[in-house]
Design a protein around this motif. Structure first.
Motif, PDB file in Angstrom:
ATOM      1  N   GLU A  56       0.810  -1.217   0.000  1.00  0.00           N
ATOM      2  CA  GLU A  56       0.000   0.000   0.000  1.00  0.00           C
ATOM      3  C   GLU A  56       0.847   1.271   0.000  1.00  0.00           C
ATOM      4  N   HIS A  92       2.386   6.767   2.200  1.00  0.00           N
ATOM      5  CA  HIS A  92       1.148   6.469   1.469  1.00  0.00           C
ATOM      6  C   HIS A  92       1.120   7.322   0.199  1.00  0.00           C
ATOM      7  N   SER A 147      -0.638   9.431  -1.244  1.00  0.00           N
ATOM      8  CA  SER A 147      -1.719  10.413  -1.195  1.00  0.00           C
ATOM      9  C   SER A 147      -1.137  11.797  -0.956  1.00  0.00           C
ATOM     10  N   GLU A 148      -1.844  12.791  -1.433  1.00  0.00           N
ATOM     11  CA  GLU A 148      -1.396  14.168  -1.252  1.00  0.00           C
ATOM     12  C   GLU A 148      -1.418  14.572   0.216  1.00  0.00           C
ATOM     13  N   CYS A 205      -0.780  12.680   2.885  1.00  0.00           N
ATOM     14  CA  CYS A 205       0.418  12.158   3.565  1.00  0.00           C
ATOM     15  C   CYS A 205       1.668  12.884   3.084  1.00  0.00           C
ATOM     16  N   ILE A 257       3.076  10.999  -7.151  1.00  0.00           N
ATOM     17  CA  ILE A 257       1.750  11.057  -6.538  1.00  0.00           C
ATOM     18  C   ILE A 257       0.778  11.776  -7.460  1.00  0.00           C
ATOM     19  N   LYS A 293      -2.777  10.493  -9.356  1.00  0.00           N
ATOM     20  CA  LYS A 293      -4.042  11.207  -9.206  1.00  0.00           C
ATOM     21  C   LYS A 293      -4.629  11.652 -10.538  1.00  0.00           C
TER      22      LYS A 293
END
Length: 125
Positions: free
Chosen positions: A34, A64, A66-67, A69, A96, A100
């Motif tokens: 992940e 992670h 994700s923006e 994190c 990242i 997205k």
């Protein structure tokens, strides 16, 4: 009689025995699959690289994809602590953002590098 169950690839990847790592942004634990593995570029550079294959030499840090994190990691200056002075997160931001692109428009603006904190008046000596 010894009966063995044959596991599918999906079952093997989602077992509880999979190694867990801690995200340098949100500090929550997650499965290796992940998280993104990050390494310092080395040779005097301060750049942080994404280790897509999770095989590059050197100390690794986990994040992670994700923006949120990423923003927390930048705010906490976690790259420099986890990777011995590496601070350039451009490659991580690009990775990242690329992930997205498929998900639609961005919800959270990307955070720029953290500003240095100035000492309070009277405490600089």
């Amino acid at each position: 009689m010894n009966v063995r169950k044959i596991l599918t690839v999906a079952e093997v990847l989602h077992t509880e025995d999979q190694p867990h790592r801690t995200c340098i942004g949100c500090r929550k634990k997650g499965a290796r699959s992940e998280l993104l593995r990050l390494v310092a570029e080395g040779s005097g550079s301060t750049a942080v690289l994404v280790d897509e294959r999770r095989r590059m030499a050197g100390r690794g840090a986990w994040l992670h994809p994700s923006e949120a994190c990423l923003a927390l990691a930048v705010k906490r200056r976690a790259f420099g602590r986890a990777l011995n002075g590496a601070t350039g997160s451009t490659a991580v931001e690009r990775r990242i953002m690329a992930g997205k692109q498929d998900a639609g428009p961005l919800q959270i603006p990307l955070v720029a590098a953290a500003k240095t904190v100035q000492p309070e008046s009277g405490s600089e000596n």
